[in-house]
Structure formats: C-alpha cells, structure tokens
Design an enzyme around this catalytic site. Structure first.
Site, PDB file in Angstrom:
ATOM      1  N   SER A 138       0.850  -1.185   0.000  1.00  0.00           N
ATOM      2  CA  SER A 138       0.000   0.000   0.000  1.00  0.00           C
ATOM      3  C   SER A 138       0.880   1.228   0.000  1.00  0.00           C
ATOM      4  O   SER A 138       2.049   1.172   0.410  1.00  0.00           O
ATOM      5  CB  SER A 138      -0.887   0.009   1.256  1.00  0.00           C
ATOM      6  N   TYR A 151      -1.760  -1.184  10.404  1.00  0.00           N
ATOM      7  CA  TYR A 151      -1.869  -1.347   8.953  1.00  0.00           C
ATOM      8  C   TYR A 151      -0.625  -0.835   8.242  1.00  0.00           C
ATOM      9  O   TYR A 151      -0.039  -1.536   7.409  1.00  0.00           O
ATOM     10  CB  TYR A 151      -3.106  -0.604   8.444  1.00  0.00           C
TER      11      TYR A 151
END
Length: 259
Positions: A138, A151
């Site tokens: 990401s 995350y």
C-alpha cells in the site's frame, strides 16, 4: 498480455481488488484458484467465475493455507502465479488506544498470511522452474499513515518480504514484486475515508478534498488499474521485473495536508 496456460492462486480473491484481479486473469486465459474468508463473497465469485476453484480459508491460519495448496495440487500440476492480496485495514485510532488483539490480528493477516502462502508456493515454483509472486502492499507502506499504525507497519513489512523473497527466489526463476495501491475507489477505500474523517471530527465531504489534495493527480484509483498492473507483472511481458515496489496511486505525496 496473455496468461493462457498459466495457473494462479489469489488470496482474498472473491471480492474487491482480489476479484478484479481474478476476472482480469480469467479474461487473459489463466486457470484460477481463489481463497477468501467471506462466504458471501465466495458465493458471488462462484457465479462470476464458475470455472475457478474457490475455497474458504483464513490466511492467518497456516493449516487453512496448507489445505488451499493441497486442493490446488489435486487439480493442477504446476503453479505459475501467486497473488498475495489478502489483508485487513485494522483499527483507525491513535497508537495509545490500539489493543494487543488489534495489533496482532493485523500483523497476522497482512504479514504472516503472506509468509504462509509464499512458503507453501516455493516447492511448486521450484518444480515448475520459475513463477511470479505479487504482494499487495500500500502507499501506507511507503509513507506513514497516521491513526493506522498496525496497517501501515504491516504494509512496510510486505515490502520487506518482497525484497527478501526476490533475492532468495531469483535463483530458481521466481520474480517477486509488490503493488502499492493508493486511495482506491471502492467500499474499503470509502470506508477508510469515513473512518479517517470521523477520527478527526470532520464530515466525509469536508475530509475527502483534503486527502485528494495530497495526490498529484487529485483523484482516486480504480480497482481495474490494480488488476491490470498485477496482470502485467504476472505476464511474460515483465521477465526481468523483480524486487520492485510499484505504486499505482496517482503519486500520493503525503498523509499531511494544509488545514
């Protein structure tokens, strides 16, 4: 691009980006095995891709991963592509308020799950004389994402796993790359925007322009763009692309923006 004759395992392949990748691979001729934790998503995927082997599995459980690979080997003699797409978003909260369970769950799914699947795939890649691993990281694994410590850390770890596997598996002809999606226009991306806005006490309509301001192209990414990049990296058009972390993000510059 052409994936005819190739086989692929896609984790979390029954919904969202995973399903978009699966459909693109199918269009290009690949034979598919998808696993997902959501029974509802699996039902939808079985309708959309009736020829695919679709199984329920939690990638954070190594026994589930082993069962997926056993079922795959019962149907296919070789593995060409592994797409490590499974991941969860984790909590949206300041670091001091994140619980042990939230931290461990995010790391176990987003990092350990990729380790389990990659480990299981290596013997098949070795027997096939090569292959391609595509790990979903990401933009949060390139620039720190506030209020999303588990995350963001997990997605940095995915890039590290990608770098190590590219070096270790290169000698058996396996290419390993990571895709770094930016702000993806879909249910999950929209949910993240809403959670980030709520954590800052803002309305979504006020917060979305702030996020888009931080992206050079000032727009969200479509899931199909991620699928196309995965297809390219999996194809014979990318024979010497390995060890790379490739952003599909419109040049996401920062998670900080002018107020």
């Amino acid at each position: 691009m052409n994936l005819s004759g190739k086989t692929a395992i896609i984790t979390a392949g029954a919904g969202g980006i995973g399903l978009a990748i699966a459909k693109r691979f199918s269009e290009l001729g690949a034979s598919l095995c998808l696993c997902d934790i959501s029974e509802e998503a699996i039902a939808v995927a079985r309708t959309a891709l009736p020829d695919a082997l679709i199984l329920r599995a939690d990638v954070a459980n190594s026994s589930d991963v082993a069962a997926v690979f056993a079922a795959f080997q019962d149907r296919h003699e070789r593995l060409d592509i592994l797409v490590n797409n499974a991941g969860i978003s984790g909590p949206t909260r300041a670091v001091e308020h994140i619980t042990d369970d939230e931290w461990l769950e995010t790391i176990n799914v987003n990092v350990s799950g990729m380790f389990y699947t990659s480990r299981a795939a290596v013997p098949m890649f070795r027997a096939a004389g090569g292959g391609s691993i595509i790990n979903m990281s990401s933009v949060a694994g390139r620039i720190g994402m506030p209020l999303r410590v588990p995350y963001s850390v997990s997605k940095y770890a995915v890039r590290g796993l990608t770098d190590v596997l590219a070096v270790e598996l290169g000698e058996i002809g396996v290419r390993v790359n990571a895709i770094l999606p930016g702000l993806v226009d879909g249910p999950r991306g929209r949910r993240v925007i809403a959670e980030q806005a709520a954590a800052r006490g803002l309305d979504v309509s006020d917060y979305e322009p702030v996020i888009l301001h931080n992206i050079s192209l000032h727009s969200m990414v479509q899931m199909q763009e991620i699928a196309d990049m995965a297809a390219f990296l999996a194809s014979d058009l990318a024979p010497h692309i390995s060890g790379q972390s490739i952003g599909v993000c419109g040049n996401f510059e920062s998670y900080r923006a002018p107020r």
